[in-house]
Scaffold this motif. Structure first.
Motif, mmCIF file in Angstrom:
data_model
loop_
_atom_site.group_PDB
_atom_site.id
_atom_site.type_symbol
_atom_site.label_atom_id
_atom_site.label_comp_id
_atom_site.label_asym_id
_atom_site.label_seq_id
_atom_site.Cartn_x
_atom_site.Cartn_y
_atom_site.Cartn_z
ATOM 1 N N GLU A 4 3.652 5.444 10.532
ATOM 2 C CA GLU A 4 5.092 5.327 10.281
ATOM 3 C C GLU A 4 5.781 6.669 10.506
ATOM 4 O O GLU A 4 5.184 7.730 10.336
ATOM 5 C CB GLU A 4 5.337 4.878 8.844
ATOM 6 C CG GLU A 4 4.684 3.560 8.508
ATOM 7 C CD GLU A 4 4.579 3.348 7.007
ATOM 8 O OE1 GLU A 4 4.321 2.232 6.583
ATOM 9 O OE2 GLU A 4 4.752 4.333 6.258
ATOM 10 N N SER A 5 7.058 6.585 10.846
ATOM 11 C CA SER A 5 7.901 7.777 10.923
ATOM 12 C C SER A 5 9.318 7.374 10.575
ATOM 13 O O SER A 5 9.691 6.202 10.627
ATOM 14 C CB SER A 5 7.826 8.424 12.307
ATOM 15 O OG SER A 5 8.259 7.520 13.302
ATOM 16 N N GLY A 6 10.116 8.367 10.229
ATOM 17 C CA GLY A 6 11.481 8.116 9.794
ATOM 18 C C GLY A 6 11.567 8.217 8.287
ATOM 19 O O GLY A 6 10.675 8.731 7.632
ATOM 20 N N THR A 24 6.810 5.192 3.576
ATOM 21 C CA THR A 24 7.737 6.303 3.799
ATOM 22 C C THR A 24 8.918 6.136 2.847
ATOM 23 O O THR A 24 9.438 5.037 2.682
ATOM 24 C CB THR A 24 8.192 6.367 5.271
ATOM 25 O OG1 THR A 24 9.013 7.510 5.475
ATOM 26 C CG2 THR A 24 8.963 5.127 5.695
ATOM 27 N N THR A 57 4.951 -1.134 18.796
ATOM 28 C CA THR A 57 5.765 -0.372 17.861
ATOM 29 C C THR A 57 6.926 -1.226 17.373
ATOM 30 O O THR A 57 7.565 -1.926 18.171
ATOM 31 C CB THR A 57 6.299 0.911 18.519
ATOM 32 O OG1 THR A 57 5.192 1.729 18.915
ATOM 33 C CG2 THR A 57 7.178 1.696 17.558
ATOM 34 N N SER A 115 10.224 3.847 12.236
ATOM 35 C CA SER A 115 9.357 3.423 13.326
ATOM 36 C C SER A 115 7.944 3.260 12.802
ATOM 37 O O SER A 115 7.531 3.959 11.876
ATOM 38 C CB SER A 115 9.347 4.461 14.457
ATOM 39 O OG SER A 115 10.628 4.669 14.982
ATOM 40 N N CYS A 116 7.202 2.356 13.405
ATOM 41 C CA CYS A 116 5.810 2.145 13.034
ATOM 42 C C CYS A 116 5.039 1.730 14.275
ATOM 43 O O CYS A 116 5.364 0.724 14.907
ATOM 44 C CB CYS A 116 5.697 1.077 11.962
ATOM 45 S SG CYS A 116 4.001 0.646 11.539
#
Length: 114
Positions: A6-8, A108, A77, A21-22
């Motif tokens: 994950e990001s964000g 997250t 994604t 995002s993942c």
């Protein structure tokens, strides 16, 4: 096994926007569902939105019209665009993947506060 990265996330003021995002990797086959759940302190984990790789979507009523889920099947994604954020959206957001089993990301933090 499927791995989810994950990001964000982060801190945003009420009315603001964030994008999560993942990315999934590993043993990915056939029709699958990716998406997001969230868990606020003292509450159970709840659905936010999911999207299959054949286009079927599902949103929680609380986020309809504000959040949009999308995915890039070539990159495995999934994205969550979160607009008009409210303090009650504050939670840990977990990426979700379902195919032959269910997998979760590490989570997250999203904090909506002035």
């Amino acid at each position: 096994q499927v791995q989810l990265v994950e990001s964000g996330g982060g801190l945003v003021q009420p009315g603001g926007s964030l994008r999560l995002s993942c990315a999934a990797s590993g043993r990915i086959f056939g029709i699958n569902v990716m998406g997001w759940y969230r868990q606020a302190p003292g509450k159970e984990r709840e659905l936010v939105a999911t999207l299959s790789n054949v286009g079927s979507t599902n949103y929680a009523d609380s986020v309809k019209g504000r959040f949009a889920i999308s995915r890039d099947n070539a990159k495995n994604t999934v994205y969550l665009q979160m607009n008009s954020l409210k303090p009650e959206d504050t939670a840990v957001y977990y990426c979700y993947y379902s195919e032959k089993g269910i997998y979760w990301g590490q989570g997250t933090q999203v904090t909506v506060s002035s």
